[in-house]
Design an enzyme around this catalytic site. Structure first.
Site, PDB file in Angstrom:
ATOM      1  N   HIS A  32      -1.817  54.805 -66.751  1.00  8.30           N
ATOM      2  CA  HIS A  32      -1.316  54.450 -65.412  1.00  8.30           C
ATOM      3  C   HIS A  32      -1.962  55.388 -64.393  1.00  8.30           C
ATOM      4  CE1 HIS A  32       2.578  53.664 -62.818  1.00  8.30           C
ATOM      5  NE2 HIS A  32       1.585  52.903 -62.439  1.00  8.30           N
TER       6      HIS A  32
ATOM      7  N   CYS B  51       4.457  56.850 -56.224  1.00  4.44           N
ATOM      8  CA  CYS B  51       4.319  58.297 -56.022  1.00  4.44           C
ATOM      9  C   CYS B  51       2.937  58.677 -55.494  1.00  4.44           C
ATOM     10  CB  CYS B  51       4.614  59.047 -57.313  1.00  4.44           C
ATOM     11  SG  CYS B  51       6.362  59.020 -57.734  1.00  4.44           S
TER      12      CYS B  51
ATOM     13  N   SER C  10       8.443  46.143 -51.239  1.00  6.92           N
ATOM     14  CA  SER C  10       7.601  45.021 -50.800  1.00  6.92           C
ATOM     15  C   SER C  10       6.142  45.415 -51.029  1.00  6.92           C
ATOM     16  CB  SER C  10       7.862  44.687 -49.333  1.00  6.92           C
ATOM     17  OG  SER C  10       7.707  45.824 -48.517  1.00  6.92           O
ATOM     18  N   ARG C  11       5.304  44.429 -51.253  1.00  3.43           N
ATOM     19  CA  ARG C  11       3.941  44.717 -51.720  1.00  3.43           C
ATOM     20  C   ARG C  11       2.907  43.829 -51.059  1.00  3.43           C
ATOM     21  NH1 ARG C  11       3.255  48.636 -56.201  1.00  3.43           N
ATOM     22  NH2 ARG C  11       5.378  49.335 -56.540  1.00  3.43           N
TER      23      ARG C  11
ATOM     24  N   SER D  94       5.246  55.272 -60.585  1.00  2.56           N
ATOM     25  CA  SER D  94       5.263  54.203 -59.594  1.00  2.56           C
ATOM     26  C   SER D  94       5.755  54.719 -58.250  1.00  2.56           C
ATOM     27  CB  SER D  94       6.179  53.079 -60.076  1.00  2.56           C
ATOM     28  OG  SER D  94       5.708  52.607 -61.321  1.00  2.56           O
TER      29      SER D  94
ATOM     30  N   ARG E 125       7.042  63.356 -58.065  1.00  5.98           N
ATOM     31  CA  ARG E 125       7.869  63.749 -56.926  1.00  5.98           C
ATOM     32  C   ARG E 125       8.847  64.805 -57.389  1.00  5.98           C
ATOM     33  NH1 ARG E 125       8.578  60.015 -52.433  1.00  5.98           N
ATOM     34  NH2 ARG E 125       7.100  58.348 -52.869  1.00  5.98           N
TER      35      ARG E 125
ATOM     36  N   ARG F 229      10.344  45.687 -61.033  1.00  7.60           N
ATOM     37  CA  ARG F 229      10.322  45.639 -62.481  1.00  7.60           C
ATOM     38  C   ARG F 229      11.721  45.908 -63.027  1.00  7.60           C
ATOM     39  NH1 ARG F 229       8.396  49.673 -64.291  1.00  7.60           N
ATOM     40  NH2 ARG F 229       7.723  50.761 -62.419  1.00  7.60           N
TER      41      ARG F 229
ATOM     42  N   ASP G 242      -4.416  51.955 -59.859  1.00  4.34           N
ATOM     43  CA  ASP G 242      -3.191  51.864 -60.667  1.00  4.34           C
ATOM     44  C   ASP G 242      -3.414  52.029 -62.165  1.00  4.34           C
ATOM     45  OD1 ASP G 242      -0.293  51.415 -60.402  1.00  4.34           O
ATOM     46  OD2 ASP G 242      -0.632  49.592 -61.555  1.00  4.34           O
TER      47      ASP G 242
ATOM     48  N   LYS H 177       0.881  45.393 -65.846  1.00  5.91           N
ATOM     49  CA  LYS H 177       1.575  46.387 -66.660  1.00  5.91           C
ATOM     50  C   LYS H 177       1.767  45.907 -68.103  1.00  5.91           C
ATOM     51  CE  LYS H 177       1.539  49.423 -63.524  1.00  5.91           C
ATOM     52  NZ  LYS H 177       2.293  49.531 -62.360  1.00  5.91           N
TER      53      LYS H 177
ATOM     54  N   TYR I 269       8.818  38.229 -59.953  1.00  4.06           N
ATOM     55  CA  TYR I 269       8.325  39.440 -59.283  1.00  4.06           C
ATOM     56  C   TYR I 269       7.099  40.035 -59.987  1.00  4.06           C
ATOM     57  CZ  TYR I 269       7.423  44.186 -58.135  1.00  4.06           C
ATOM     58  OH  TYR I 269       6.734  45.324 -57.812  1.00  4.06           O
TER      59      TYR I 269
HETATM   60  P1  GTP Z   1       2.690  51.935 -57.583  1.00  2.00           P
HETATM   61  O1  GTP Z   1       1.862  50.840 -56.985  1.00  2.00           O
HETATM   62  O2  GTP Z   1       4.136  51.610 -57.643  1.00  2.00           O
HETATM   63  O3  GTP Z   1       2.188  52.382 -58.914  1.00  2.00           O
HETATM   64  O4  GTP Z   1       2.673  53.182 -56.524  1.00  2.00           O
HETATM   65  P2  GTP Z   1       1.565  54.260 -56.119  1.00  2.00           P
HETATM   66  O5  GTP Z   1       1.602  55.407 -57.072  1.00  2.00           O
HETATM   67  O6  GTP Z   1       0.261  53.614 -55.886  1.00  2.00           O
HETATM   68  O7  GTP Z   1       2.149  54.836 -54.723  1.00  2.00           O
HETATM   69  P3  GTP Z   1       1.636  54.630 -53.223  1.00  2.00           P
HETATM   70  O8  GTP Z   1       0.299  55.262 -52.980  1.00  2.00           O
HETATM   71  O9  GTP Z   1       1.781  53.213 -52.863  1.00  2.00           O
HETATM   72  O10 GTP Z   1       2.708  55.500 -52.417  1.00  2.00           O
HETATM   73  C1  GTP Z   1       4.081  55.251 -52.500  1.00  2.00           C
HETATM   74  C2  GTP Z   1       4.812  55.942 -51.410  1.00  2.00           C
HETATM   75  O11 GTP Z   1       4.540  57.352 -51.416  1.00  2.00           O
HETATM   76  C3  GTP Z   1       4.461  55.442 -50.019  1.00  2.00           C
HETATM   77  O12 GTP Z   1       5.626  55.280 -49.274  1.00  2.00           O
HETATM   78  C4  GTP Z   1       3.596  56.537 -49.448  1.00  2.00           C
HETATM   79  O13 GTP Z   1       3.709  56.610 -48.057  1.00  2.00           O
HETATM   80  C5  GTP Z   1       4.131  57.796 -50.125  1.00  2.00           C
HETATM   81  N1  GTP Z   1       3.068  58.817 -50.274  1.00  2.00           N
HETATM   82  C6  GTP Z   1       1.848  58.642 -50.822  1.00  2.00           C
HETATM   83  N2  GTP Z   1       1.102  59.773 -50.761  1.00  2.00           N
HETATM   84  C7  GTP Z   1       1.885  60.695 -50.165  1.00  2.00           C
HETATM   85  C8  GTP Z   1       1.694  62.082 -49.822  1.00  2.00           C
HETATM   86  O14 GTP Z   1       0.642  62.689 -50.048  1.00  2.00           O
HETATM   87  N3  GTP Z   1       2.749  62.707 -49.225  1.00  2.00           N
HETATM   88  C9  GTP Z   1       3.925  62.066 -48.962  1.00  2.00           C
HETATM   89  N4  GTP Z   1       4.890  62.764 -48.385  1.00  2.00           N
HETATM   90  N5  GTP Z   1       4.135  60.772 -49.265  1.00  2.00           N
HETATM   91  C10 GTP Z   1       3.137  60.097 -49.860  1.00  2.00           C
HETATM   92  C1  SPV Z   2       4.385  49.962 -60.501  1.00  2.00           C
HETATM   93  O1  SPV Z   2       5.609  49.761 -60.445  1.00  2.00           O
HETATM   94  O2  SPV Z   2       3.886  50.971 -61.056  1.00  2.00           O
HETATM   95  C2  SPV Z   2       3.461  49.013 -59.848  1.00  2.00           C
HETATM   96  C3  SPV Z   2       3.990  47.744 -59.387  1.00  2.00           C
HETATM   97  O3  SPV Z   2       2.274  49.263 -59.766  1.00  2.00           O
HETATM   98  S1  SPV Z   2       4.285  46.621 -60.673  1.00  2.00           S
HETATM   99  O4  SPV Z   2       3.142  45.756 -60.783  1.00  2.00           O
HETATM  100  O5  SPV Z   2       5.465  45.881 -60.287  1.00  2.00           O
HETATM  101  O6  SPV Z   2       4.499  47.311 -61.913  1.00  2.00           O
HETATM  102 MN    MN Z   3       1.808  51.319 -60.713  1.00  2.00          MN
END
Ligand code: GTP
Ligand code: SPV
Ligand code: MN
Length: 590
Positions: free
Chosen positions: A228, A252, A372-373, A250, A404, A71, A279, A208, A199
């Protein structure tokens, strides 16, 4: 042939088509037959690569342009008529100026191309929660992604009838010129314009752009919330399911938490987690006065790196068929995909996310892009909730914020009440990730994980949260904050995270049932270390005490940071939040 006679739809399409001037217009009816034709075409041009049919049936790989991988927050605008309505946290452009300036870029942008018209629904078709959208795009990749991420096809027009209540989205890849990339939102016109990107978050306009930026504005006006947030159901051994919604920025951990597999000690007793969404949540007050949530999406657009059999087996299983992979490694030996953190055997005969020769044994650069997704159908998920398609949604018992933070925020704490919980959400801060372009690892304030996604003045958004709490009264969900990301002196994560986050969810649910104790601190209620179940985990209670600690010096600095941050909102800052900040400062002096 047009799939609707809705005059508002037809008028807008006529105007848009006259502007972008495609050679051909194709209406997307949602049939598998039509989607297959598009897959064939995309394979022929190389836009999509068909993967090993035996190992990954119905799966494809796509690579975006190398300057187009996340984004672009700096090029994302809220074009409200008044600048003040976009607020201090959004880029703003005057709508007249935006239509004119970017209209010039759209002029003839689809010459020689086909325009696809996609009717889609955010939320189950026919649910009172749901909203319709129409996206015009010149990208087959977008059509195929929207087919996974939304309920798409001609039924959407049937449900819409002659109503004018649909979101107009115009997307043109144009020449992918970064300098002329724009993601524009016109909340007062229900319109989104996206140009010069291919993208995900910039071009899958239901996600979003609509389901958060436009929908948050609609929610403010109509008395509901677009957030979100993941939504999960936690089933206890008695078979009762409690639902929680959680907002993390995102990359996290939303997808990971949403599909959590409880540790063995919990599984043996019969605990289970059901995924409703990973999400986005749309939340409304139900007839019973409680807060109810639906996930408006129909698939997962998840972060690939780090997803593996151990960290998130349910996400991995979701990607084993009918999935589109974007910017991962292409293993040429067996025509499959790979990413960092999938397993310890990177392929040697492979192409990296840019399409260059890549040998996982000797490479010095990562093979998959950090952002990457995978785009996977929700129905693939082994723990998809039986309530996934429910038109009334699920009742929410707890709202969880998180981010984080290497220091400062404890593993978990509970707010004292709703207003204090809104304060906790409003002061969220997190280290930035690869999900948006720009520096990674810098701490920034990201209220409710909505900083890049709030479609109006964020001070008014805080007020909307306060007002929702007043309406919910004692039926309001309890509000918590979590931080899985505390690090030690070497920078290693202290808390094991992933499935073990169940131990924290357990305390949270018990708190909503008045079944767990807590100690009051300056920032809210923190668990007593002995109340977090560490059975079956090699983790000392002293280490746990360390990450539950609220350091008054760090929080005093934090309070100063919040004071600065709050100044941005001027007289749009709700007095309830100013008051909460005073309470925090007073508590820290005690
Ligand atoms: P978006 O799709 O961007 O909104 O991201 P999201 O909030 O769904 O995050 P996602 O669950 O894909 O995790 C993103 C990164 O955080 C990955 O690399 C995970 O491995 C890492 N991660 C997720 N949960 C944990 C956790 O409990 N501990 C740690 N150390 N890392 C984590
Ligand atoms: C985010 O960045 O929070 C995502 C991926 O879930 S995107 O659809 O690119 O916004
Ligand atoms: Mn997201």
């Amino acid at each position: 042939m047009a799939l609707t006679t809705n005059p508002h739809v037809l008028k807008w399409i006529d105007e848009s088509i006259a502007l972008v001037k495609p050679d051909k217009v194709v209406w997307i009816d949602g049939s598998e037959e039509q989607l297959n034709e598009l897959r064939e075409q995309a394979m022929a041009t190389g836009e999509m690569i068909k993967l090993n049919e035996e190992k990954l049936p119905g799966c494809f790989l796509h690579r975006t342009a190398i300057n187009d991988v996340a984004r672009v927050e700096g090029r994302t605008f809220i074009c409200s008529r008044k600048e003040e309505d976009a607020g201090p946290t959004n880029n703003w452009m005057d709508p007249k100026e935006a239509y004119e300036k970017v209209g010039k870029l759209y002029d003839g942008a689809m010459k020689g191309r086909t325009a696809y018209i996609i009717p889609y629904s955010m939320g189950p078709i026919g649910s009172p929660f749901s909203k319709a959208g129409v996206e015009i795009t010149d990208s087959i990749y977008v059509v195929l992604n929207m087919a996974i991420m939304t309920r798409m096809g001609k039924d959407v027009f049937t449900a819409l009838g002659d109503s004018n209540d649909f979101v107009r989205g115009l997307h043109a890849k144009a020449d992918l010129d970064e300098e002329n990339r724009y993601i524009l939102h016109f909340p007062e016109d229900n319109t989104i314009w996206s140009i010069n990107s291919g993208y995900g978050g910039n071009v899958l306009l239901g996600k979003k752009c609509f389901a958060l930026r436009i929908a948050s504005y609609q929610g403010k006006n109509e008395g509901w919330m677009a957030e979100h947030m993941l939504i999960l159901g936690l089933e206890n051994p008695q078979g009762e399911v409690k639902y929680v919604a959680a907002a993390f920025p995102s990359a996290c951990g939303k997808t990971n938490l949403a599909m959590l597999i409880p540790p063995e000690v919990y599984r043996n007793k019969g605990y289970k987690v059901w995924c409703v969404g990973d999400d986005i949540a749309w939340l409304r007050i139900g007839p019973d006065g409680r807060l109810w949530a639906v996930n408006p999406e129909n698939g997962f657009f998840g972060v690939a790196p780090g997803t593996n059999e151990k960290s998130n087996p349910n996400a991995l299983a979701s990607t084993r068929q009918g999935t589109i992979f974007t910017n991962v490694v292409h293993n040429l030996d067996d025509n499959t995909v790979w990413w960092e953190g999938l397993d310890k055997n990177p392929p040697r005969n492979a192409l990296n996310w840019k399409g260059e020769k890549w040998d996982g044994a000797t490479a010095t650069e990562k093979g998959a892009h950090p952002n990457s997704r995978f785009t996977a159908p929700a129905k693939n998920c082994p723990c998809v909730s039986p309530e996934f398609d429910s038109s009334t949604g699920v009742p929410i018992s707890a709202i969880i914020f998180g981010g984080r933070r290497a220091k400062t925020a404890p593993l978990v704490y509970q707010s004292r009440d709703w207003d204090n919980g809104v304060f906790v959400g409003s002061i969220m801060a997190s280290e930035t990730t690869a999900a948006a372009t720009g520096a990674v690892g810098v701490v920034r304030r990201d209220p409710m994980a909505m900083l890049p996604f709030c479609g109006y003045h964020m001070g008014d958004y805080f007020q909307h949260w306060i007002d929702m709490g007043k309406k919910l009264g004692d039926k309001a969900p309890k509000i918590f904050n979590v931080n899985w990301f505390r690090t030690d002196d070497e920078g290693n994560f202290i808390w094991p995270g992933f499935g073990d986050n169940m131990r924290v969810l357990d305390w949270i649910i018990k708190r909503t049932e008045n079944q767990a104790d807590a100690q009051e601190t300056a920032i809210g209620y923190v668990p007593k270390a002995e109340d977090i179940n560490l059975d079956g985990l090699d983790f000392s209670i002293d280490t746990l005490k360390g990450i539950l600690e609220v350091d008054k010096d760090l929080w005093t600095q934090e309070a100063e940071g919040i004071t600065e941050f709050y100044k941005k909102f001027g007289d749009h800052l709700p007095k309830e939040l100013a008051n909460q900040l005073d309470i925090l400062k007073a508590n820290l002096k005690k």
